[in-house]
Write an enzyme that holds these catalytic residues in place. Structure first.
Site, PDB file in Angstrom:
ATOM      1  N   SER A  86      -9.978  -0.524   6.877  1.00  0.00           N
ATOM      2  CA  SER A  86      -9.385  -0.366   5.541  1.00  0.00           C
ATOM      3  C   SER A  86      -8.682  -1.584   4.960  1.00  0.00           C
ATOM      4  O   SER A  86      -8.299  -1.557   3.795  1.00  0.00           O
ATOM      5  CB  SER A  86      -8.412   0.803   5.530  1.00  0.00           C
ATOM      6  OG  SER A  86      -9.139   1.989   5.417  1.00  0.00           O
ATOM      7  N   SER A 115      -9.735   1.847   2.696  1.00  0.00           N
ATOM      8  CA  SER A 115      -8.834   2.626   1.870  1.00  0.00           C
ATOM      9  C   SER A 115      -7.768   1.796   1.158  1.00  0.00           C
ATOM     10  O   SER A 115      -7.131   2.296   0.229  1.00  0.00           O
ATOM     11  CB  SER A 115      -8.139   3.707   2.713  1.00  0.00           C
ATOM     12  OG  SER A 115      -7.300   3.102   3.689  1.00  0.00           O
ATOM     13  N   LYS A 123       0.847  -1.191   0.000  1.00  0.00           N
ATOM     14  CA  LYS A 123       0.000   0.000   0.000  1.00  0.00           C
ATOM     15  C   LYS A 123       0.886   1.245   0.000  1.00  0.00           C
ATOM     16  O   LYS A 123       1.935   1.265   0.670  1.00  0.00           O
ATOM     17  CB  LYS A 123      -0.895  -0.016   1.239  1.00  0.00           C
ATOM     18  CG  LYS A 123      -1.939   1.096   1.296  1.00  0.00           C
ATOM     19  CD  LYS A 123      -2.842   0.945   2.521  1.00  0.00           C
ATOM     20  CE  LYS A 123      -3.935   2.002   2.581  1.00  0.00           C
ATOM     21  NZ  LYS A 123      -4.822   1.836   3.750  1.00  0.00           N
TER      22      LYS A 123
END
Ligand code: GLN
Length: 473
Positions: A167, A143, A68
């Site tokens: 997330s 997210s 990420k």
């Protein structure tokens, strides 16, 4: 293409780390670019250089892991999905990256995300849209939407994400993959760009429960560079994986099955619960009475911490700097005005408000007290049951653009995932079926399993039994 199977193929000499990377790069070119949009960037040459010296005897030897874009990898971009950090290059490795490298893995690819991890759809990325590989008209969740979408699209073998209020688990649920948020303190946060420091945790997104166990094993453990990382023994997450659920008590919180859940989500989650019962678990109804306050509590505490954490983005130390400011104050203002997107600004304003002197007691300090009540709800429940089962999200993945401009509705959809972060306990999302939602294709539904603090081994053991179950359409 799972971690487990690639490991065997590598050891048997049936493939090489370089061949795996070349295949991923080819798939990213054909499937990700212009379509799924999970990758913000990747550096094939430096990954191939690492592959050339990979030690295949290590647990993740020679296997690429997607990262990420809020986790620092030396020499690579770390944009956090923000214009502010669009040109930032990391000067160091996060602890999880050092640990991955020590396990032989190759960090490969920077995955799209909501700006500074604020959101549930990856629509708040200032850099690009990510589509759900199960239905490209839909959000992948967020997210960590890029991490989940790439694993679902098989353009990544496994990925790391971060989870502050859901997330990792929610995008895993929307994309039909496995996502695990570890206990607070299980995994070092050093090198994760901080959103809300008392809630953030890094964790794995994978195709299988066994892969989640392998990846968690590699990144867990104490770190002198993060004072909130626990000096607790890390169990062998693989050894009890096949122990089953016979004799385990699993709690169903009545507050998690009320109004507002899509009927297809309810049906699949209830079917998964019946499946676990059929495998020998005892199902017990429980109560988590302060659940209704979780959203309000989180949306005071998380923005408060964010407003403090994001004050470092001032246009001077690093990141975006506005051109031709009239004075220093103007430089701060313009840089932040130009660099941050609307959701990030909303959180900073909210957070600054709840921390300001006239409102601190009414909002921030009250939210901290309610947080304690929410944590105690779980402590009481875990005196009765070994783990808790619930949906991950009230609905399957919605269409891209369908509720943009309505932040409150977006915040409310986090209802089932936030409490685990407020309580610091681990949670996993695993696929349990499909349903249609507002027309179109069959979409994945996730089952959430929550366990007591540091109870990841139990969590994985239960998830292993639930894995592969499909509650049908
Ligand atoms: N959706 C939540 C938020 O917007 C959680 C995000 C996260 O876990 N990073 O804050």
């Amino acid at each position: 293409m799972t971690l487990t199977s690639l490991r065997q193929q590598l050891l048997a000499g049936d493939t090489t780390p370089a061949a795996i990377l070349e295949k991923l790069a080819a798939d990213i070119t054909t499937r990700d670019h212009g379509q799924t949009g999970a990758y913000l960037s990747y550096d094939l040459q430096s990954a191939l250089a690492e592959a050339a010296t990979a030690d295949l005897s290590l647990p993740l030897g020679g296997i690429p892991i997607a990262i990420k874009d809020n986790i620092n990898v030396l020499g690579q971009p770390c944009t956090c999905g923000s214009k502010f950090l669009e040109n930032f290059i990391s000067p160091y490795d996060a602890t999880v990256i050092r640990k991955l490298r020590a396990a032989g893995a190759i960090p490969f690819g920077r995955m799209n995300m909501d700006e500074f991890a604020m959101g549930s759809a990856t629509e708040n990325s200032a850099l690009q849209i990510t589509r759900n590989p199960r239905d490209p008209a839909r959000i992948p969740g967020g997210s960590s939407g890029g991490s989940a979408a790439a694993v679902a699209d098989l353009t990544a073998i496994a990925a790391l994400g971060s989870d502050t209020g859901g997330s990792i688990r929610q995008p895993a649920s929307h994309c039909g993959v496995v996502g695990l948020k570890p206990s607070y303190g299980r995994v070092s946060r050093y090198g994760l760009v901080a959103f809300a420091s008392s809630l953030d945790q890094i964790g794995p997104l994978t195709q299988t429960v066994e892969d989640a166990a392998l990846l968690l094993q590699a990144i867990s453990g104490n770190d002198p560079l993060d004072s909130t990382c626990l000096d607790a023994p890390v169990p062998d997450f693989l050894s009890g994986l096949h122990d089953g659920v016979k004799g385990l008590k699993l709690g169903i919180p009545k507050e998690y099955f009320g109004e507002g859940i899509h009927p297809g989500v309810r049906k699949n989650v209830e079917a998964a619960i019946q499946h676990l019962a059929a495998q020998g678990a005892e199902i017990v109804e429980i109560s988590l009475p302060h659940t209704e306050h979780a959203v309000a509590t989180y949306y005071v505490i998380a923005p408060a911490e964010a407003s403090s954490n994001l004050s470092r983005f001032d246009g001077i130390r690093y990141g975006h700097r506005a051109a031709q400011p009239s004075d220093i104050l103007d430089l701060y203002k313009k840089s932040r005005e130009e660099g941050f997107g609307p959701e990030v600004k909303r959180r900073i304003i909210l957070g600054t408000y709840v921390l300001s002197s006239g409102y601190y007691d009414a909002y921030y300090s009250r939210a901290q007290k309610v947080r304690t009540l929410i944590r105690r709800d779980f402590e009481t429940a875990f005196q009765q049951v070994d783990a808790i089962l619930s949906p991950v999200a009230p609905t399957p993945a919605r269409k891209i653009g369908s509720i943009s401009g309505d932040p409150l509705q977006e915040y409310l959809s986090d209802i089932f995932t936030l409490a685990a972060n407020l309580a610091g306990i681990p949670g996993i999302s695993i696929p349990c079926g499909h349903t249609d939602y507002d027309g179109g294709s069959q979409l994945p539904v996730g089952l959430q399993i929550l366990a007591p603090h540091l109870g990841e081994a139990k969590l994985l053991q239960i998830a292993k039994v639930a894995e592969g179950f499909d509650g049908g359409e």
